[in-house]
Design a protein around this motif. Structure first.
Motif, PDB file in Angstrom:
ATOM      1  N   UNK A 196       0.839  -1.194   0.000  1.00  0.00           N
ATOM      2  CA  UNK A 196       0.000   0.000   0.000  1.00  0.00           C
ATOM      3  C   UNK A 196       0.878   1.249   0.000  1.00  0.00           C
ATOM      4  N   UNK A 197       0.258   2.379  -0.313  1.00  0.00           N
ATOM      5  CA  UNK A 197       0.940   3.664  -0.231  1.00  0.00           C
ATOM      6  C   UNK A 197       0.054   4.609   0.559  1.00  0.00           C
ATOM      7  N   UNK A 198       0.636   5.278   1.547  1.00  0.00           N
ATOM      8  CA  UNK A 198      -0.074   6.292   2.323  1.00  0.00           C
ATOM      9  C   UNK A 198       0.676   7.596   2.125  1.00  0.00           C
ATOM     10  N   UNK A 199      -0.001   8.569   1.498  1.00  0.00           N
ATOM     11  CA  UNK A 199       0.718   9.778   1.109  1.00  0.00           C
ATOM     12  C   UNK A 199       1.785   9.398   0.094  1.00  0.00           C
ATOM     13  N   UNK A 200       3.023   9.707   0.400  1.00  0.00           N
ATOM     14  CA  UNK A 200       4.109   9.363  -0.516  1.00  0.00           C
ATOM     15  C   UNK A 200       4.941   8.183  -0.072  1.00  0.00           C
ATOM     16  N   UNK A 201       4.510   7.467   0.967  1.00  0.00           N
ATOM     17  CA  UNK A 201       5.328   6.402   1.540  1.00  0.00           C
ATOM     18  C   UNK A 201       4.687   5.038   1.291  1.00  0.00           C
ATOM     19  N   UNK A 202       5.472   4.099   0.791  1.00  0.00           N
ATOM     20  CA  UNK A 202       4.977   2.750   0.530  1.00  0.00           C
ATOM     21  C   UNK A 202       5.261   1.828   1.714  1.00  0.00           C
ATOM     22  N   UNK A 203       4.404   0.817   1.857  1.00  0.00           N
ATOM     23  CA  UNK A 203       4.521  -0.177   2.920  1.00  0.00           C
ATOM     24  C   UNK A 203       4.290  -1.566   2.342  1.00  0.00           C
ATOM     25  N   UNK A 204       5.060  -2.523   2.822  1.00  0.00           N
ATOM     26  CA  UNK A 204       4.799  -3.922   2.524  1.00  0.00           C
ATOM     27  C   UNK A 204       3.949  -4.507   3.644  1.00  0.00           C
ATOM     28  N   UNK A 205       2.937  -5.268   3.296  1.00  0.00           N
ATOM     29  CA  UNK A 205       2.112  -5.954   4.282  1.00  0.00           C
ATOM     30  C   UNK A 205       2.765  -7.310   4.535  1.00  0.00           C
ATOM     31  N   UNK A 206       3.308  -7.495   5.734  1.00  0.00           N
ATOM     32  CA  UNK A 206       4.135  -8.668   6.024  1.00  0.00           C
ATOM     33  C   UNK A 206       3.308  -9.901   6.365  1.00  0.00           C
ATOM     34  N   UNK A 207       2.402  -9.769   7.315  1.00  0.00           N
ATOM     35  CA  UNK A 207       1.579 -10.907   7.741  1.00  0.00           C
ATOM     36  C   UNK A 207       0.488 -10.409   8.682  1.00  0.00           C
ATOM     37  N   UNK A 208      -0.524 -11.250   8.878  1.00  0.00           N
ATOM     38  CA  UNK A 208      -1.560 -10.930   9.843  1.00  0.00           C
ATOM     39  C   UNK A 208      -1.010 -10.898  11.260  1.00  0.00           C
ATOM     40  N   UNK A 246      -6.107 -10.476  13.796  1.00  0.00           N
ATOM     41  CA  UNK A 246      -6.875  -9.237  13.654  1.00  0.00           C
ATOM     42  C   UNK A 246      -5.894  -8.109  13.397  1.00  0.00           C
ATOM     43  N   UNK A 247      -5.928  -7.535  12.197  1.00  0.00           N
ATOM     44  CA  UNK A 247      -4.974  -6.500  11.804  1.00  0.00           C
ATOM     45  C   UNK A 247      -3.821  -7.069  10.997  1.00  0.00           C
ATOM     46  N   UNK A 248      -3.062  -6.175  10.397  1.00  0.00           N
ATOM     47  CA  UNK A 248      -1.945  -6.575   9.545  1.00  0.00           C
ATOM     48  C   UNK A 248      -0.665  -5.858   9.948  1.00  0.00           C
ATOM     49  N   UNK A 249       0.431  -6.608   9.991  1.00  0.00           N
ATOM     50  CA  UNK A 249       1.751  -6.046  10.285  1.00  0.00           C
ATOM     51  C   UNK A 249       2.369  -5.477   9.009  1.00  0.00           C
ATOM     52  N   UNK A 250       2.956  -4.296   9.122  1.00  0.00           N
ATOM     53  CA  UNK A 250       3.537  -3.606   7.974  1.00  0.00           C
ATOM     54  C   UNK A 250       5.019  -3.333   8.181  1.00  0.00           C
ATOM     55  N   UNK A 251       5.716  -3.159   7.059  1.00  0.00           N
ATOM     56  CA  UNK A 251       7.104  -2.692   7.047  1.00  0.00           C
ATOM     57  C   UNK A 251       7.173  -1.531   6.068  1.00  0.00           C
ATOM     58  N   UNK A 252       7.676  -0.396   6.520  1.00  0.00           N
ATOM     59  CA  UNK A 252       7.796   0.779   5.653  1.00  0.00           C
ATOM     60  C   UNK A 252       8.952   0.606   4.673  1.00  0.00           C
ATOM     61  N   UNK A 253       8.735   1.041   3.444  1.00  0.00           N
ATOM     62  CA  UNK A 253       9.776   0.993   2.423  1.00  0.00           C
ATOM     63  C   UNK A 253      10.490   2.345   2.398  1.00  0.00           C
ATOM     64  N   UNK A 254      11.287   2.600   3.420  1.00  0.00           N
ATOM     65  CA  UNK A 254      11.983   3.872   3.531  1.00  0.00           C
ATOM     66  C   UNK A 254      11.419   4.719   4.649  1.00  0.00           C
ATOM     67  N   UNK A 255      11.709   5.997   4.617  1.00  0.00           N
ATOM     68  CA  UNK A 255      11.248   6.927   5.647  1.00  0.00           C
ATOM     69  C   UNK A 255      10.364   7.985   5.014  1.00  0.00           C
ATOM     70  N   UNK A 256       9.628   8.688   5.862  1.00  0.00           N
ATOM     71  CA  UNK A 256       8.726   9.707   5.347  1.00  0.00           C
ATOM     72  C   UNK A 256       7.928  10.337   6.457  1.00  0.00           C
ATOM     73  N   UNK A 257       6.725  10.783   6.126  1.00  0.00           N
ATOM     74  CA  UNK A 257       5.878  11.468   7.096  1.00  0.00           C
ATOM     75  C   UNK A 257       4.433  11.076   6.845  1.00  0.00           C
ATOM     76  N   UNK A 258       3.694  10.807   7.926  1.00  0.00           N
ATOM     77  CA  UNK A 258       2.277  10.470   7.830  1.00  0.00           C
ATOM     78  C   UNK A 258       1.442  11.532   8.533  1.00  0.00           C
ATOM     79  N   UNK A 259       0.263  11.765   7.992  1.00  0.00           N
ATOM     80  CA  UNK A 259      -0.667  12.713   8.592  1.00  0.00           C
ATOM     81  C   UNK A 259      -2.082  12.213   8.401  1.00  0.00           C
ATOM     82  N   UNK A 260      -2.926  12.429   9.406  1.00  0.00           N
ATOM     83  CA  UNK A 260      -4.312  12.011   9.292  1.00  0.00           C
ATOM     84  C   UNK A 260      -4.956  12.609   8.050  1.00  0.00           C
TER      85      UNK A 260
END
Length: 268
Positions: A196-208, A246-260
């Motif tokens: 997935x991508x949130x804003x400009x930052x991508x994430x890999x979904x690792x496992x439940x 319940x829920x998914x564990x993620x790993x960020x592909x780099x660094x960045x900034x998140x905002x609601x």
């Protein structure tokens, strides 16, 4: 369109969470998330709400990158400085991982031992001493601080809504200790996401994320639900191979900034 509707940081493992409007993301997840941990003095083994539910009543506020502010009912506030290069290294363990990390000093140990009623120490993990994420779900160089196994946890708001309806009462999101909450997706849509991508930052979904008895603890009081909810309900429809997810564990592909409010794009 799915968007980021919740951001939570847990500066000290198993202490209360902080609600955020925005946050940097670095090599260990949200900046300041689970960089501190309480361990048994004798064994170095990590201590959580699974053993001591009163840990959830500790407020541990991340103070930029220089200190942690501890508070709890009836206790004086204590500012704990991030250990420097001269700090004693302590052998600690988190599940099957063993590592050496800086000890936060006697004042923090005394404060926590008094509140928790047992002899314990507070430790801190700098990026250079972080653990490798399990290779079966990660790439070499993917690191995690003191979280159980992964740097980030995501839950869909609709998934919690569906679970609450099944249990028959509203459930607090903090009961599940996510970092990221996504609104406007279907219940459990996150189960099928791979990237997935949130804003400009991508994430890999690792496992439940497999769930435990901590989900039955009230996130504000530490009291355990007499009916073992929501774990009992989750077991009826979210159990697989002996684990409840319940829920998914993620790993960020780099660094960045998140905002609601940032859009969440499902890339795969």
């Amino acid at each position: 369109m799915p968007h980021l509707s919740g951001l939570y940081r847990y500066p000290m493992k198993s202490a209360a969470g902080q609600v955020l409007q925005s946050s940097p993301v670095d090599g260990l997840g949200l900046l300041g998330d689970r960089r501190w941990m309480v361990v048994d003095t004798a064994s170095g083994r990590f201590i959580t709400q699974r053993l001591l539910p009163q840990m959830g009543r500790i407020q541990a506020h991340w103070q930029a990158e220089h200190s942690l502010l501890l508070s709890a009912p009836g206790m004086p506030e204590l500012a704990v400085a991030v250990p420097d290069a001269t700090a004693e290294l302590r052998d600690v363990s988190v599940w099957s991982d063993s590592l050496q990390v800086p000890d936060a000093g006697d004042a923090a140990a005394t404060w926590l031992s008094r509140w928790l009623g047992r002899d314990c120490r507070l430790v801190y993990v700098p990026l250079a001493r972080a653990r490798q994420v399990a290779p079966a779900y990660a790439e070499v160089g993917d690191k995690v601080a003191f979280a159980d196994g992964f740097p980030l946890l995501l839950i869909g708001q609709a998934s919690l809504g569906d679970l609450s309806a099944r249990v028959g009462r509203p459930l607090e999101m903090l009961r599940f200790r996510p970092n990221l909450v996504v609104a406007d997706s279907a219940p459990y849509a996150e189960d099928g996401w791979k990237r997935i991508r949130i804003g400009g930052l991508e994430f890999r979904v690792a496992k439940g994320c497999s769930r435990c008895i901590m989900t039955t603890l009230d996130p504000h009081t530490g009291e355990r639900s007499a009916d073992r909810e929501p774990l009992s309900t989750l077991k009826r429809y979210r159990e697989r191979d002996g684990e409840v997810y319940f829920g998914q564990n993620l790993i960020a592909c780099g660094s960045g900034h998140l905002q609601l409010g940032m859009p969440v794009d499902v890339l795969e």
